[in-house]
Design a protein around this motif. Structure first.
Motif, PDB file in Angstrom:
ATOM      1  N   TYR A 178       0.870  -1.387   0.084  1.00 54.30           N
ATOM      2  CA  TYR A 178      -0.040   0.118   0.084  1.00 54.30           C
ATOM      3  C   TYR A 178       0.888   1.351  -0.049  1.00 54.30           C
ATOM      4  CZ  TYR A 178      -3.437   3.585   1.279  1.00 54.30           C
ATOM      5  OH  TYR A 178      -4.097   4.600   1.591  1.00 54.30           O
ATOM      6  N   ASN A 221       2.527   1.537  -3.415  1.00 52.86           N
ATOM      7  CA  ASN A 221       1.198   1.895  -4.743  1.00 52.86           C
ATOM      8  C   ASN A 221       0.657   2.970  -4.423  1.00 52.86           C
ATOM      9  OD1 ASN A 221       2.253  -0.567  -5.701  1.00 52.86           O
ATOM     10  ND2 ASN A 221       0.616  -1.798  -4.923  1.00 52.86           N
ATOM     11  N   VAL A 222       0.462   3.636  -3.346  1.00 52.46           N
ATOM     12  CA  VAL A 222      -0.411   4.637  -3.002  1.00 52.46           C
ATOM     13  C   VAL A 222       0.239   5.859  -2.463  1.00 52.46           C
ATOM     14  CG1 VAL A 222      -2.580   5.464  -2.095  1.00 52.46           C
ATOM     15  CG2 VAL A 222      -2.609   3.246  -2.668  1.00 52.46           C
ATOM     16  N   PRO A 232      -2.104   2.499 -12.407  1.00 51.87           N
ATOM     17  CA  PRO A 232      -1.840   2.338 -10.861  1.00 51.87           C
ATOM     18  C   PRO A 232      -3.526   2.820 -10.207  1.00 51.87           C
ATOM     19  CG  PRO A 232      -0.767   4.141 -11.582  1.00 51.87           C
ATOM     20  CD  PRO A 232      -1.255   3.787 -12.636  1.00 51.87           C
ATOM     21  N   LEU A 233      -4.472   3.239 -10.910  1.00 52.03           N
ATOM     22  CA  LEU A 233      -5.668   3.520 -10.537  1.00 52.03           C
ATOM     23  C   LEU A 233      -6.540   2.175 -10.419  1.00 52.03           C
ATOM     24  CD1 LEU A 233      -6.672   6.844 -11.910  1.00 52.03           C
ATOM     25  CD2 LEU A 233      -5.898   6.545  -9.646  1.00 52.03           C
ATOM     26  N   ALA A 270      -5.688   0.440  -7.543  1.00 48.22           N
ATOM     27  CA  ALA A 270      -6.073   0.956  -6.505  1.00 48.22           C
ATOM     28  C   ALA A 270      -7.751   0.600  -6.322  1.00 48.22           C
ATOM     29  CB  ALA A 270      -5.841   2.500  -6.416  1.00 48.22           C
ATOM     30  N   ARG A 329     -11.378   6.687 -13.587  1.00 48.29           N
ATOM     31  CA  ARG A 329      -9.874   6.255 -13.781  1.00 48.29           C
ATOM     32  C   ARG A 329      -9.595   7.523 -15.098  1.00 48.29           C
ATOM     33  NH1 ARG A 329     -10.581   0.589 -13.508  1.00 48.29           N
ATOM     34  NH2 ARG A 329     -10.430   0.459 -15.734  1.00 48.29           N
ATOM     35  N   ASN A 354      -2.152   8.604  -8.010  1.00 51.09           N
ATOM     36  CA  ASN A 354      -2.869   8.279  -6.732  1.00 51.09           C
ATOM     37  C   ASN A 354      -2.519   9.271  -5.435  1.00 51.09           C
ATOM     38  OD1 ASN A 354      -4.286   5.864  -6.947  1.00 51.09           O
ATOM     39  ND2 ASN A 354      -1.995   4.780  -7.189  1.00 51.09           N
TER      40      ASN A 354
END
Ligand SMILES: Nc1ncnc2c1ncn2[C@@H]1O[C@H](COP(=O)(O)OP(=O)(O)OP(=O)(O)O)[C@@H](O)[C@H]1O
Ligand SMILES: [Mg+2]
Length: 240
Positions: free
Chosen positions: A83, A86-87, A111-112, A115, A122, A162
């Motif tokens: 997490y 990635n975020v 990446p969305l 997520a 998106r 993100n």
């Protein structure tokens, strides 16, 4: 909570391979303030990328502590680390690392997907990000139909989609000519200013480091100098 986004304290990283162990980082302590821009310099093999990997939670140090946004990274499990990666953290690389068969917009939206954002949202956010980096109208271009500087803008848009608090860039201008490098640095500086983003940039080029507020130099896995840049370069190159 401390006002630092990052507090590294006395961290070390050793690689054990075939031959002698490589002491890639030795007793590094470093803070990065919220909304600060930091340059990391040093000769090849001095540990810059290793440090970026640790900052980006791609790898854990052997010893020492790492506090990111008030959280002790050393205690996070695999999912929590993912997490963070990635975020909460964005990555930009020298060679852009875009998917060659995907359009600029698809690259930015990737990446969305991970997520869990729905496709309509998106696309909306992907278009916003492309426009933020000055690439309106290039949504459906493939990477090979874009210049190097434009490809790096796509990569920056993707890294920020993100809305992370930290952007890590390993030689982001290493593959670009001087003028394009300046444009990319101006863009990073504007994003840093407008979005309160913290940025850490690895670079070999002194002129690039001067866009940052702070410069640290590594040698042989240790920090050998820390300096404040009195007047970071501020250019007003328009994106596009
Ligand atoms: N996965 C690995 N396994 C073993 N040794 C490694 C590994 N990654 C890096 N090293 C070693 O650790 C040291 C630091 O490497 P690192 O990639 O961090 O250097 P760098 O400062 O980023 O260099 P460059 O400017 O060439 O990118 C080097 O001696 C390198 O050979
Ligand atoms: Mg490196």
């Amino acid at each position: 909570m401390s006002e630092n986004l990052i507090d590294l304290n006395d961290i070390s990283k050793t690689y054990y391979g075939a031959g002698e162990p490589v002491y890639a980082l030795r007793s590094i302590s470093l803070s990065v303030g919220s909304g600060e821009m930091l340059a990391i310099m040093g000769p090849s093999g001095s540990g810059k990328s290793t440090l970026m990997n640790l900052l980006g939670c791609l790898d854990k140090p052997d010893t020492g502590s790492y506090i990111f946004a008030g959280q002790d990274v050393m205690t996070l499990d695999k999912d929590q680390l993912a997490y963070f990666r990635n975020v909460l953290i964005g990555f930009v690389f020298q060679n852009f690392n875009l998917l060659g068969r995907a359009s600029a917009l698809e690259n930015v939206c990737l990446p969305l997907i991970y997520a869990g954002v729905n496709s309509k949202e998106r696309e909306k956010r992907g278009r916003q990000m492309l426009s933020l980096v000055g690439l309106e109208g290039r949504e459906h271009h493939l990477p090979r139909q874009l210049s190097g500087g434009q490809q790096q803008r796509v990569a920056i848009a993707r890294s920020l989609v993100n809305r992370p608090g930290l952007l890590l860039a390993d030689e982001p201008t290493g593959a670009l000519d001087t003028k394009t490098s300046e444009e990319i640095m101006s863009l990073l500086q504007r994003l840093h200013r407008e979005q309160g983003l913290s940025v850490a940039i690895v670079t070999h080029e002194p002129e690039i480091a001067l866009y940052c507020q702070k410069i640290i130099r590594l040698s042989d896995g240790q920090i050998i100098s820390r300096e404040k840049v009195a007047n970071p370069i501020q250019t007003q190159v328009k994106a596009g």
